[in-house]
Design a protein around this motif. Structure first.
Motif, PDB file in Angstrom:
ATOM      1  N   GLU A   1       0.682  -1.063  -0.232  1.00  0.00           N
ATOM      2  CA  GLU A   1      -0.096  -0.101   0.149  1.00  0.00           C
ATOM      3  C   GLU A   1       1.095   1.275  -0.040  1.00  0.00           C
ATOM      4  O   GLU A   1       1.810   1.226   0.703  1.00  0.00           O
ATOM      5  CB  GLU A   1      -0.977  -0.108   1.231  1.00  0.00           C
ATOM      6  N   ASN A   2       0.550   1.950  -0.910  1.00  0.00           N
ATOM      7  CA  ASN A   2       1.592   3.306  -0.834  1.00  0.00           C
ATOM      8  C   ASN A   2       2.967   3.156  -1.130  1.00  0.00           C
ATOM      9  O   ASN A   2       3.635   3.785  -0.816  1.00  0.00           O
ATOM     10  CB  ASN A   2       1.190   4.128   0.424  1.00  0.00           C
ATOM     11  N   GLY A   3       3.176   2.055  -1.688  1.00  0.00           N
ATOM     12  CA  GLY A   3       4.634   1.578  -2.110  1.00  0.00           C
ATOM     13  C   GLY A   3       5.304   0.970  -0.996  1.00  0.00           C
ATOM     14  O   GLY A   3       6.396   0.817  -0.901  1.00  0.00           O
ATOM     15  N   TYR A   4       4.688   0.800   0.282  1.00  0.00           N
ATOM     16  CA  TYR A   4       5.219   0.244   1.630  1.00  0.00           C
ATOM     17  C   TYR A   4       4.669  -1.175   1.570  1.00  0.00           C
ATOM     18  O   TYR A   4       3.583  -1.507   1.614  1.00  0.00           O
ATOM     19  CB  TYR A   4       4.748   1.049   2.778  1.00  0.00           C
ATOM     20  N   ALA A   5       5.606  -2.122   1.766  1.00  0.00           N
ATOM     21  CA  ALA A   5       5.197  -3.497   2.145  1.00  0.00           C
ATOM     22  C   ALA A   5       4.581  -3.639   3.543  1.00  0.00           C
ATOM     23  O   ALA A   5       5.146  -3.021   4.568  1.00  0.00           O
ATOM     24  CB  ALA A   5       6.275  -4.356   1.906  1.00  0.00           C
ATOM     25  N   VAL A   6       3.497  -4.388   3.475  1.00  0.00           N
ATOM     26  CA  VAL A   6       2.799  -4.561   4.706  1.00  0.00           C
ATOM     27  C   VAL A   6       3.190  -6.000   5.441  1.00  0.00           C
ATOM     28  O   VAL A   6       3.022  -6.682   4.664  1.00  0.00           O
ATOM     29  CB  VAL A   6       1.020  -4.405   4.669  1.00  0.00           C
ATOM     30  N   LEU A   7       3.446  -5.950   6.602  1.00  0.00           N
ATOM     31  CA  LEU A   7       4.017  -7.262   6.917  1.00  0.00           C
ATOM     32  C   LEU A   7       2.806  -8.127   7.272  1.00  0.00           C
ATOM     33  O   LEU A   7       1.730  -7.706   7.806  1.00  0.00           O
ATOM     34  CB  LEU A   7       4.861  -7.148   8.451  1.00  0.00           C
ATOM     35  N   THR A   8       3.314  -9.561   7.184  1.00  0.00           N
ATOM     36  CA  THR A   8       2.364 -10.401   7.558  1.00  0.00           C
ATOM     37  C   THR A   8       2.157 -10.743   9.106  1.00  0.00           C
ATOM     38  O   THR A   8       3.374 -10.107   9.899  1.00  0.00           O
ATOM     39  CB  THR A   8       2.675 -11.936   7.033  1.00  0.00           C
ATOM     40  N   THR A   9       1.398 -11.270   9.780  1.00  0.00           N
ATOM     41  CA  THR A   9       1.284 -11.702  11.283  1.00  0.00           C
ATOM     42  C   THR A   9       2.504 -12.454  11.622  1.00  0.00           C
ATOM     43  O   THR A   9       3.094 -12.020  12.509  1.00  0.00           O
ATOM     44  CB  THR A   9       0.010 -12.369  11.551  1.00  0.00           C
ATOM     45  N   ALA A  10       3.082 -13.406  10.843  1.00  0.00           N
ATOM     46  CA  ALA A  10       4.168 -14.175  11.038  1.00  0.00           C
ATOM     47  C   ALA A  10       5.432 -13.470  11.252  1.00  0.00           C
ATOM     48  O   ALA A  10       6.228 -13.303  12.074  1.00  0.00           O
ATOM     49  CB  ALA A  10       4.302 -15.397  10.395  1.00  0.00           C
ATOM     50  N   GLN A  11       5.467 -12.381  10.283  1.00  0.00           N
ATOM     51  CA  GLN A  11       6.540 -11.689  10.132  1.00  0.00           C
ATOM     52  C   GLN A  11       6.878 -10.676  11.392  1.00  0.00           C
ATOM     53  O   GLN A  11       7.525 -10.162  12.190  1.00  0.00           O
ATOM     54  CB  GLN A  11       6.532 -10.688   8.965  1.00  0.00           C
ATOM     55  N   LEU A  12       5.478 -10.203  11.843  1.00  0.00           N
ATOM     56  CA  LEU A  12       5.070  -9.000  12.958  1.00  0.00           C
ATOM     57  C   LEU A  12       5.631  -9.809  14.043  1.00  0.00           C
ATOM     58  O   LEU A  12       6.378  -9.319  14.843  1.00  0.00           O
ATOM     59  CB  LEU A  12       3.775  -8.440  13.052  1.00  0.00           C
ATOM     60  N   ARG A  13       5.111 -11.064  14.332  1.00  0.00           N
ATOM     61  CA  ARG A  13       5.518 -11.847  15.543  1.00  0.00           C
ATOM     62  C   ARG A  13       6.885 -12.062  15.459  1.00  0.00           C
ATOM     63  O   ARG A  13       7.457 -11.961  16.691  1.00  0.00           O
ATOM     64  CB  ARG A  13       4.784 -13.259  15.363  1.00  0.00           C
ATOM     65  N   GLN A  14       7.438 -12.375  14.580  1.00  0.00           N
ATOM     66  CA  GLN A  14       9.154 -12.750  14.573  1.00  0.00           C
ATOM     67  C   GLN A  14       9.833 -11.505  14.920  1.00  0.00           C
ATOM     68  O   GLN A  14      10.736 -11.378  15.799  1.00  0.00           O
ATOM     69  CB  GLN A  14       9.604 -13.108  13.219  1.00  0.00           C
ATOM     70  N   GLN A  15       9.566 -10.463  14.261  1.00  0.00           N
ATOM     71  CA  GLN A  15      10.273  -8.828  14.646  1.00  0.00           C
ATOM     72  C   GLN A  15      10.280  -8.445  16.000  1.00  0.00           C
ATOM     73  O   GLN A  15      10.814  -8.003  16.582  1.00  0.00           O
ATOM     74  CB  GLN A  15       9.617  -7.852  13.680  1.00  0.00           C
ATOM     75  N   LEU A  16       8.760  -8.694  16.529  1.00  0.00           N
ATOM     76  CA  LEU A  16       8.431  -8.091  17.931  1.00  0.00           C
ATOM     77  C   LEU A  16       8.882  -9.051  19.053  1.00  0.00           C
ATOM     78  O   LEU A  16       9.050  -8.492  20.309  1.00  0.00           O
ATOM     79  CB  LEU A  16       6.909  -7.883  17.841  1.00  0.00           C
ATOM     80  N   THR A  17       8.893 -10.368  18.839  1.00  0.00           N
ATOM     81  CA  THR A  17       9.267 -11.026  19.989  1.00  0.00           C
ATOM     82  C   THR A  17      10.563 -11.790  19.965  1.00  0.00           C
ATOM     83  O   THR A  17      11.131 -12.764  20.893  1.00  0.00           O
ATOM     84  CB  THR A  17       8.427 -12.284  19.944  1.00  0.00           C
ATOM     85  N   SER A  18      11.467 -11.466  18.927  1.00  0.00           N
ATOM     86  CA  SER A  18      12.677 -12.283  18.925  1.00  0.00           C
ATOM     87  C   SER A  18      13.663 -12.095  19.902  1.00  0.00           C
ATOM     88  O   SER A  18      14.532 -12.850  20.452  1.00  0.00           O
ATOM     89  CB  SER A  18      13.412 -11.975  17.526  1.00  0.00           C
TER      90      SER A  18
ATOM     91  N   LYS B   1       6.705 -12.960  24.836  1.00  0.00           N
ATOM     92  CA  LYS B   1       6.347 -13.558  23.367  1.00  0.00           C
ATOM     93  C   LYS B   1       4.832 -14.170  23.421  1.00  0.00           C
ATOM     94  O   LYS B   1       4.120 -13.720  22.443  1.00  0.00           O
ATOM     95  CB  LYS B   1       7.222 -14.667  23.117  1.00  0.00           C
ATOM     96  N   GLN B   2       4.309 -14.771  24.485  1.00  0.00           N
ATOM     97  CA  GLN B   2       2.908 -15.253  24.464  1.00  0.00           C
ATOM     98  C   GLN B   2       2.002 -14.247  24.429  1.00  0.00           C
ATOM     99  O   GLN B   2       1.149 -14.247  23.621  1.00  0.00           O
ATOM    100  CB  GLN B   2       2.870 -16.308  25.681  1.00  0.00           C
ATOM    101  N   ARG B   3       2.250 -13.223  25.168  1.00  0.00           N
ATOM    102  CA  ARG B   3       1.236 -12.046  25.304  1.00  0.00           C
ATOM    103  C   ARG B   3       1.108 -11.315  24.212  1.00  0.00           C
ATOM    104  O   ARG B   3       0.050 -11.108  23.399  1.00  0.00           O
ATOM    105  CB  ARG B   3       1.620 -11.073  26.432  1.00  0.00           C
ATOM    106  N   ILE B   4       2.208 -11.283  23.359  1.00  0.00           N
ATOM    107  CA  ILE B   4       2.396 -10.679  21.788  1.00  0.00           C
ATOM    108  C   ILE B   4       1.688 -11.421  20.763  1.00  0.00           C
ATOM    109  O   ILE B   4       0.658 -10.964  20.121  1.00  0.00           O
ATOM    110  CB  ILE B   4       3.806 -10.177  21.312  1.00  0.00           C
ATOM    111  N   SER B   5       1.878 -12.863  20.730  1.00  0.00           N
ATOM    112  CA  SER B   5       1.341 -13.797  20.077  1.00  0.00           C
ATOM    113  C   SER B   5      -0.151 -13.905  20.120  1.00  0.00           C
ATOM    114  O   SER B   5      -1.059 -13.908  19.121  1.00  0.00           O
ATOM    115  CB  SER B   5       1.851 -15.163  20.264  1.00  0.00           C
ATOM    116  N   ASP B   6      -0.720 -13.834  21.467  1.00  0.00           N
ATOM    117  CA  ASP B   6      -2.119 -13.773  21.830  1.00  0.00           C
ATOM    118  C   ASP B   6      -2.969 -12.576  21.279  1.00  0.00           C
ATOM    119  O   ASP B   6      -3.885 -12.520  20.776  1.00  0.00           O
ATOM    120  CB  ASP B   6      -2.451 -13.918  23.253  1.00  0.00           C
ATOM    121  N   GLU B   7      -2.148 -11.239  21.363  1.00  0.00           N
ATOM    122  CA  GLU B   7      -2.751 -10.277  20.928  1.00  0.00           C
ATOM    123  C   GLU B   7      -2.886 -10.100  19.409  1.00  0.00           C
ATOM    124  O   GLU B   7      -3.719  -9.716  18.784  1.00  0.00           O
ATOM    125  CB  GLU B   7      -2.073  -8.977  21.469  1.00  0.00           C
ATOM    126  N   LEU B   8      -1.976 -10.472  18.775  1.00  0.00           N
ATOM    127  CA  LEU B   8      -1.645 -10.652  17.421  1.00  0.00           C
ATOM    128  C   LEU B   8      -2.981 -11.333  16.669  1.00  0.00           C
ATOM    129  O   LEU B   8      -3.544 -11.339  16.010  1.00  0.00           O
ATOM    130  CB  LEU B   8      -0.648 -11.038  16.814  1.00  0.00           C
TER     131      LEU B   8
END
Length: 251
Positions: free
Chosen positions: A27-44, A51-58
């Motif tokens: 969108e607007n030239g910017y790649a939108v991350l998938t849920t799996a990509q977000l989970r990886q970046q936020l919880t690594s 990690k579980q709290r973020i996974s549950d929220e996602l």
């Protein structure tokens, strides 16, 4: 404290994620991350509990976003506006992080500014009062009233256009010289206690009759006490210079 800050950070990040679509798209030239990509970046780098709290929220967000897609809420004009505003805010913040990483505010610059302030202020503060008027005619009326021994505070309450100080009889409180506009700095040392400025001080938006209520000795704060404030001021000035550069470049 660390756990509390981590929880706040997670809450902020997840709140921001609710403003974007987490589907594989562009969108607007910017790649939108998938849920799996977000989970990886936020919880690594987080502990398992977080990690579980973020996974549950996602996962909960995915379910809500599925409903959003079903109801076609992304097409709503207000929703699109809010998404775009959120995108702009994040990208602007990213730019300033990039800018200051490469152009950090230097403590040496803050010390130089501090030394200038220290020299300007010395160890002296001034207690001042003012009457603000719109033109020379009004200023003359104030000066005539003062010559007739009318109270400065009374005239300030009746005639000053500065509503805040007028309520206090024109009182500006105790000020360092650096707190004053340049026009006031030039005259304050010429006044004796109880004297007022004649002629009135001309400003861009009117005239001011200034009186000196007192002078006191006061130790100027040390560098460490002002360091954070000075660094913020220098950062703001750097931002303004960069904005001017960008705007000049785009014109």
């Amino acid at each position: 404290m660390r756990n509390k800050m981590a929880k706040i950070l997670i809450s902020v990040v997840l709140g921001m994620l609710m403003t974007i679509t987490v589907l594989e798209a562009k969108e607007n030239g910017y790649a939108v991350l998938t849920t799996a990509q977000l989970r990886q970046q936020l919880t690594s780098q987080l502990p398992d509990e977080q990690k579980q709290r973020i996974s549950d929220e996602l996962e909960a967000q995915d379910e809500i976003l599925a409903e959003v897609a079903r109801l076609q809420l992304e097409g709503d004009k207000q929703v699109k506006t809010e998404i775009e505003l959120a995108r702009r805010k994040v990208l602007v913040q990213a730019y300033w992080q990039y800018f200051f990483k490469r152009n950090p505010v230097q403590e040496s610059d803050a010390r130089e500014v501090y030394n200038q302030l220290r020299q300007l202020n010395g160890d002296k503060q001034y207690r001042l009062s003012q009457i603000v008027v719109s033109d020379e005619g009004a200023a003359r009326k104030v000066l005539d009233a003062l010559k007739d021994r009318n109270s400065f505070a009374k005239l300030a309450k009746e005639m000053s256009l500065d509503a805040t100080t007028a309520q206090q009889g024109g009182d500006l409180g105790w000020r360092w010289k650096s707190d004053l506009v340049p026009e006031f700095r030039r005259v304050v040392d010429l006044l004796e206690k109880g004297e007022y400025t004649t002629p009135p001080v001309a400003l861009a938006n009117g005239y001011v009759i200034l009186t000196l209520d007192g002078v006191r000795q006061q130790t100027f704060p040390g560098f460490e006490k002002l360091r954070s404030h000075l660094m913020k001021i220098l950062g703001f000035q750097a931002q303004q210079m960069e904005l001017r550069r960008i705007r000049k470049k785009s014109n």
